[in-house]
Design an enzyme around this catalytic site. Structure first.
Site, PDB file in Angstrom:
ATOM      1  N   TYR A  30       0.823  -1.204   0.000  1.00 47.26           N
ATOM      2  CA  TYR A  30       0.000   0.000   0.000  1.00 47.26           C
ATOM      3  C   TYR A  30       0.857   1.255   0.000  1.00 47.26           C
ATOM      4  CZ  TYR A  30       0.847   0.840   5.023  1.00 47.26           C
ATOM      5  OH  TYR A  30       1.431   1.107   6.240  1.00 47.26           O
ATOM      6  N   LYS A 145       6.461  -1.828   1.918  1.00 47.62           N
ATOM      7  CA  LYS A 145       5.270  -1.267   2.562  1.00 47.62           C
ATOM      8  C   LYS A 145       4.105  -2.249   2.398  1.00 47.62           C
ATOM      9  CE  LYS A 145       3.025   3.245   3.208  1.00 47.62           C
ATOM     10  NZ  LYS A 145       3.097   3.344   4.648  1.00 47.62           N
ATOM     11  N   GLU A 177      12.542   2.926  14.229  1.00 43.05           N
ATOM     12  CA  GLU A 177      11.530   3.913  13.818  1.00 43.05           C
ATOM     13  C   GLU A 177      10.352   3.783  14.770  1.00 43.05           C
ATOM     14  OE1 GLU A 177       9.907   3.055   9.917  1.00 43.05           O
ATOM     15  OE2 GLU A 177       9.944   0.901  10.250  1.00 43.05           O
ATOM     16  N   LEU A 201      10.978   1.529   7.280  1.00 38.87           N
ATOM     17  CA  LEU A 201      10.328   1.928   6.032  1.00 38.87           C
ATOM     18  C   LEU A 201      11.041   3.198   5.536  1.00 38.87           C
ATOM     19  CD1 LEU A 201       7.807   1.313   4.183  1.00 38.87           C
ATOM     20  CD2 LEU A 201       6.865   3.359   5.228  1.00 38.87           C
TER      21      LEU A 201
HETATM   22  N1  PLP Z   1       7.560   3.934   9.162  1.00 33.93           N
HETATM   23  C1  PLP Z   1       6.447   3.202   9.216  1.00 33.93           C
HETATM   24  C2  PLP Z   1       6.491   1.883   9.904  1.00 33.93           C
HETATM   25  C3  PLP Z   1       5.257   3.680   8.647  1.00 33.93           C
HETATM   26  O1  PLP Z   1       4.140   2.916   8.682  1.00 33.93           O
HETATM   27  C4  PLP Z   1       5.243   4.953   8.043  1.00 33.93           C
HETATM   28  C5  PLP Z   1       4.023   5.487   7.427  1.00 33.93           C
HETATM   29  O2  PLP Z   1       2.967   4.933   7.491  1.00 33.93           O
HETATM   30  C6  PLP Z   1       6.429   5.695   8.016  1.00 33.93           C
HETATM   31  C7  PLP Z   1       7.578   5.159   8.580  1.00 33.93           C
HETATM   32  C8  PLP Z   1       6.476   7.044   7.358  1.00 33.93           C
HETATM   33  O3  PLP Z   1       6.444   6.917   5.963  1.00 33.93           O
HETATM   34  P1  PLP Z   1       5.927   8.104   5.040  1.00 33.93           P
HETATM   35  O4  PLP Z   1       6.723   9.306   5.424  1.00 33.93           O
HETATM   36  O5  PLP Z   1       6.232   7.664   3.661  1.00 33.93           O
HETATM   37  O6  PLP Z   1       4.482   8.297   5.322  1.00 33.93           O
END
Ligand code: PLP
Length: 280
Positions: A30, A145, A177, A201
């Site tokens: 996603y 993701k 994270e 991620l």
């Molecule tokens: N890390 C995780 C585990 C996430 O689920 C998300 C966003 O949903 C992020 C980091 C941040 O990613 P982004 O900046 O692309 O929204």
């Protein structure tokens, strides 16, 4: 209005089969994209990350980037009453005749929805937010993701029950994270965040935050951060597409920087707002 496999329809008319592998196995990936003033923010890196996630789990990308752009813009334009939106896009491996772990050639299912979105207002975060730490028990392909988010939703629920913004994850004494955000610390004027790789991620907002810091003349380093360094930080921030960049001033009931938001977060927050406007 939502988008499902080539059609725009009312959400309560949108159905997928119980044989869809997204439903049966969480066999899908996603994206979440913010839309500001009717324009999807950072659409190129989001589409690139989508391609990488699909490639990682061997789902053929059902559309070219140009086709994705057209579909997304059509969905955005179906909601003219909401200048700012949050887009959720999911691609599953598709439906099979029977439930089995292995798969053959299937037609991916594409579902996209848009929700009204209210971006963070600086004045609401001047006291900072709280978080808790937990061991990172997730798999070692966090850079994909994937919608199989069991660990993440359990952390998110724990955050909710503890009345904190998010759970900060720690793997072998290294802060990776959060359950749905990337994490930064500031120490002696330098911004640090975990390097890209299988344990985080690669957040799109993370990249923008690093660019914003750079623009403000603040040095940045992508290096592992220990739990001790987290608690000893001058500032802690989290970032995601829907939360943008927010300050954390209390972790596990310990105050960071005596509970004060530091001096660098407001600079980066303001620059982030400018980047949003440039994109529009
Ligand atoms: N890390 C995780 C585990 C996430 O689920 C998300 C966003 O949903 C992020 C980091 C941040 O990613 P982004 O900046 O692309 O929204």
């Amino acid at each position: 209005m939502v988008y499902l496999n080539g059609n725009f329809l009312e959400k309560d008319k949108a159905f997928v089969s119980v044989m869809d592998r997204g439903f049966l196995f969480g066999d899908s990936v996603y994206e979440v994209l913010p839309v500001y003033q009717g324009n999807a923010f950072c659409i190129k890196p989001h589409l690139e990350r989508l391609s990488e996630s699909l490639e990682a789990i061997k789902i053929p990308n059902p559309h070219t980037h140009e086709q994705w752009r057209v579909i997304l813009q059509q969905l955005i334009d179906h909601h003219p009453q909401h200048a700012d939106q949050s887009i959720y896009l999911q691609v599953t491996r598709g439906c099979d005749a029977n439930r089995k772990h292995t798969y053959g050639k299937l037609k991916p299912t594409v579902y996209i929805q848009s929700s009204p979105f209210e971006a963070a207002r600086k004045e609401d975060f001047l006291s900072g937010l709280s978080a808790i730490t937990r061991d990172d028990i997730r798999w070692s392909q966090c850079n994909t993701k994937a919608t199989s988010l069991l660990a993440n939703i359990m952390y998110a629920q724990e955050a909710k029950q503890n009345n904190v913004e998010d759970v900060i994850l720690c793997r072998d004494n290294v802060i990776t994270e959060c359950s749905s955000a990337n994490l930064f610390i500031v120490k002696n004027g330098c911004v640090y965040t975990h390097p890209k790789g299988p344990h985080i991620l690669p957040g799109i907002t993370r990249e923008v935050v690093l660019e914003c810091a750079d623009y403000c003349g603040i040095s940045t380093e992508e290096v592992p951060i220990s739990k001790e360094e987290l608690f000893d930080a001058d500032e802690v921030w989290i970032s995601s597409s829907t939360r943008e960049v927010l300050p954390i001033t209390k972790i596990d009931n310990t105050l960071i920087n005596q509970g004060q938001v530091g001096e660098i977060w407001p600079l980066v927050f303001d620059r982030y707002q400018a980047e949003k406007n440039l994109n529009c």
